[in-house]
Design a protein around this motif. Sequence first.
Motif, PDB file in Angstrom:
ATOM      1  N   SER A   1      -2.159  53.983 -29.434  1.00  0.00           N
ATOM      2  CA  SER A   1      -3.452  54.088 -30.112  1.00  0.00           C
ATOM      3  C   SER A   1      -4.503  54.728 -29.211  1.00  0.00           C
ATOM      4  N   LYS A   2      -4.505  54.377 -27.937  1.00  0.00           N
ATOM      5  CA  LYS A   2      -5.465  54.952 -27.000  1.00  0.00           C
ATOM      6  C   LYS A   2      -5.240  56.447 -26.820  1.00  0.00           C
TER       7      LYS A   2
ATOM      8  N   SER B   1      -0.706  49.567 -28.424  1.00  0.00           N
ATOM      9  CA  SER B   1      -2.060  49.758 -27.908  1.00  0.00           C
ATOM     10  C   SER B   1      -2.160  51.051 -27.113  1.00  0.00           C
TER      11      SER B   1
ATOM     12  N   GLU C   1       3.266  45.087 -28.696  1.00  0.00           N
ATOM     13  CA  GLU C   1       1.811  45.183 -28.822  1.00  0.00           C
ATOM     14  C   GLU C   1       1.237  46.109 -27.737  1.00  0.00           C
ATOM     15  N   GLN C   2       1.746  46.006 -26.537  1.00  0.00           N
ATOM     16  CA  GLN C   2       1.254  46.852 -25.451  1.00  0.00           C
ATOM     17  C   GLN C   2       1.590  48.321 -25.707  1.00  0.00           C
TER      18      GLN C   2
END
Length: 368
Positions: free
Chosen positions: A45-46, A42, A38-39
């Motif tokens: 995505s950023k 994320s 998940e990290q």
Amino acid sequence: MAAPSAERPRRRFGQRLLTDPARLFQHNAWDNVEWSEEQEASARSKVEENSSQLLPQDKQEEYEVNAKRYWDDFYKIHENGFFKDRHWLFTEFPELAPSRNSSQNGDSLPEFRTKEESNSEGPGRCENGHCSLESRTEGQLNLIQSTAEVCTEDLAAQEHQRDGDYPGSAASYRVLEVGCGAGNTVFPILQTNNDPGLFVYCCDFSTTAVDLVQNNAEYDSSRCFAFVHDLCNDQSPFPMPEESLDIVILIFVLSAILPEKMQSVVTRLSRLLKPGGMILLRDYGRYDLAQLRFKKGQCLSENFYVRGDGTRVYFFTQDELDHLFTTAGLEKVQNLVDRRLQVNRGKQMTMYRVWIQCKYRRPTTPQP
């Protein structure tokens, strides 16, 4: 009784592991922190978000043309107060320490600190979306445009090379730091390594930065030669001949160079190494906190950004760096990613940093 902290060997990166979450705030930093899926998603995505809008080409060209001015302005504002000394330098790069016979990844050496050093660990931290220069550029300065005076010195040194007469020509162990900044690597080396055969060269893109080094009370021209140099200009001469250096240091420097110029820079530096000589690098890794904090409109190209002060930064993968160095004919000694969790115990904050550390050696025998 436990030895005083100043006498304890400093842990090498990768040895302080967070095995109990309850101990999170017991130290300033933890090594090799595993990222969850998940990290990682994320972070990806950023990066996709902050790179979705590229700067216009004319603006990109402006940052390239005026790169020297941005760095000079930076140093005129901050001088040498913006840097912290690199207390991790000799534990990670024992090749720079007095005993050169230690193994490439040998035991930790006593920690080097100065009274000006802050209590936080690691190369620096980011505030308000911009990293400190120690974390941002840590002496990183690349594209360089010499002043007329320095150019004259460089050309004179080049002429003397024909006769083997150049700064440091009598030395038995020669080190060059590219992107020396205010001298936060150079001066610890000179203070810590008392080898009488040592000679340290240091260069920077910023004339202001080189002036800071030369005007430092600890600058010793019998052991060190600081000069302004345009690393990206193939016609800009070095003061030493090819195959004359034992070590070339690149600390948060290569990331500030235009990506399409990186290969020629690495290849050019590799030619300065003696057979068996090494390039030591530490720089930004992909998805480092600094990359994730950029906003839309600051991206120049894929994984390459401009900061608010006009300086630029690239975020590497291990494979990208390996390709740069092996294409230049060097052999891998070390290429590791350092995922660190930095902790602000006062504010109970956590910050995930990603750095890459490399050592690449010039072969001792000619390659086929």
